[in-house]
Write an enzyme that holds these catalytic residues in place. Structure first.
Site, mmCIF file in Angstrom:
data_model
loop_
_atom_site.group_PDB
_atom_site.id
_atom_site.type_symbol
_atom_site.label_atom_id
_atom_site.label_comp_id
_atom_site.label_asym_id
_atom_site.label_seq_id
_atom_site.Cartn_x
_atom_site.Cartn_y
_atom_site.Cartn_z
ATOM 1 N N TRP A 120 0.763 -1.153 0.047
ATOM 2 C CA TRP A 120 -0.060 0.089 -0.186
ATOM 3 C C TRP A 120 0.866 1.292 0.038
ATOM 4 C CZ3 TRP A 120 -5.274 -0.644 0.007
ATOM 5 C CH2 TRP A 120 -6.033 0.784 -0.064
ATOM 6 N N HIS A 131 -0.924 -5.638 6.386
ATOM 7 C CA HIS A 131 -1.663 -5.597 5.376
ATOM 8 C C HIS A 131 -1.159 -5.731 3.806
ATOM 9 C CE1 HIS A 131 -5.057 -4.264 7.888
ATOM 10 N NE2 HIS A 131 -4.141 -3.600 8.397
ATOM 11 N N HIS A 174 -4.353 -11.085 2.889
ATOM 12 C CA HIS A 174 -4.525 -10.695 4.260
ATOM 13 C C HIS A 174 -6.010 -10.585 4.913
ATOM 14 C CE1 HIS A 174 -4.593 -6.728 2.308
ATOM 15 N NE2 HIS A 174 -5.375 -6.149 3.457
ATOM 16 N N ASP A 186 -8.486 -8.077 7.271
ATOM 17 C CA ASP A 186 -8.448 -6.765 7.988
ATOM 18 C C ASP A 186 -9.368 -7.111 9.530
ATOM 19 O OD1 ASP A 186 -7.310 -5.448 5.980
ATOM 20 O OD2 ASP A 186 -9.214 -4.447 5.330
ATOM 21 N N HIS A 245 -8.847 -2.400 12.559
ATOM 22 C CA HIS A 245 -8.070 -1.767 11.261
ATOM 23 C C HIS A 245 -8.711 -0.432 11.237
ATOM 24 C CE1 HIS A 245 -5.813 -0.871 8.012
ATOM 25 N NE2 HIS A 245 -6.903 -1.077 6.879
ATOM 26 N N HIS A 266 -15.843 -1.221 4.186
ATOM 27 C CA HIS A 266 -15.396 -1.783 5.381
ATOM 28 C C HIS A 266 -16.232 -1.693 6.438
ATOM 29 C CE1 HIS A 266 -11.410 -1.347 3.754
ATOM 30 N NE2 HIS A 266 -10.944 -2.178 4.679
ATOM 31 N N GLU A 318 -8.664 -10.051 2.039
ATOM 32 C CA GLU A 318 -8.324 -9.364 0.807
ATOM 33 C C GLU A 318 -7.113 -9.748 -0.049
ATOM 34 O OE1 GLU A 318 -9.982 -4.911 2.324
ATOM 35 O OE2 GLU A 318 -7.889 -5.607 2.887
#
Length: 217
Positions: free
Chosen positions: A18, A48, A52, A54, A58, A160, A172
């Site tokens: 990310w 992440h 992975h 969440d 998070h 989310h 994800e």
């Protein structure tokens, strides 16, 4: 017996991360030449990275951390659905899909080409209205082949929050490009990291019935 299929992104020093987050790095910190017995490696990474989960913590300060989550949602029957014909995935799109009543885990193959070494500039849109629809079907886990269920520049993380509000956990960055639609057994266990907001997983699936036409009623 059907073979297990690995649908997780392999972790390497080339894997995309990310933007602004900690990249994955593996290095050998001691070799067999040095120790006379073993190789010892070290990793540094965001939680992440790659495939992975969440944890609600998070995106919510009062949300559960990884070690507080139940294990059952990450193990059991799952369905792989092909939603790659649209860049807007909402309840209306999912309502055209069929899967068995006892399947509580949904994995979405979207239009995003999955390249683990490149972070995408844009993602297909997951409408928050999928959350109440999936909850009504008894779904407890949603998996996607994207790095997030929200846009990379989203600040409110509406999808989310909607999924969490409706009791649906998030998985994800799956690799689903070559996986046939159909029903599978899924194992995607997070690491037991105390207080963590997420965790890399090794996600694997095994067919439990022949491929079906699940893209429409």
């Amino acid at each position: 017996m059907a073979q297990w299929i690995d649908i997780s992104q392999p972790l390497s020093n080339q894997i995309a991360h990310w933007p602004g987050d900690t990249p994955f790095q593996y290095q050998l910190t001691a070799s067999m030449v040095e120790t006379n017995s073993v190789n010892i490696g070290n990793i540094q990474t965001s939680l992440h990275i790659g495939t992975h989960i969440d944890a609600p913590y998070h995106f919510s300060k009062n949300g559960k951390t990884v070690d507080q989550l139940p294990l059952e949602p990450y193990i059991g029957k799952a369905v792989v659905l092909d939603v790659s014909r649209t860049d807007i995935i909402n309840a209306a799109v999912l309502s055209q899909m069929n899967w068995s009543n006892d399947i509580k885990r949904v994995l979405l193959h979207t239009s995003l080409p999955n390249n683990p070494t490149r972070f995408p500039e844009a993602l297909p849109y997951l409408d928050p209205d999928i959350a109440p629809f999936l909850q009504a079907q008894g779904v407890v886990l949603l998996g996607v082949d994207m790095p997030s269920v929200d846009a990379p520049d989203s600040k409110d993380l509406s999808t989310h929050h909607a999924l969490s509000k409706h009791g649906i956990l998030i998985l994800e960055n799956l690799l689903l490009d070559t996986v046939p639609i159909g029903e599978y057994e899924l194992i995607a266990l997070p690491l037991a990291i105390q207080g963590a907001d997420g965790s890399p997983v090794r996600a694997v699936i095994r067919p439990i019935k022949k491929e079906e036409k699940l893209h429409g009623k």
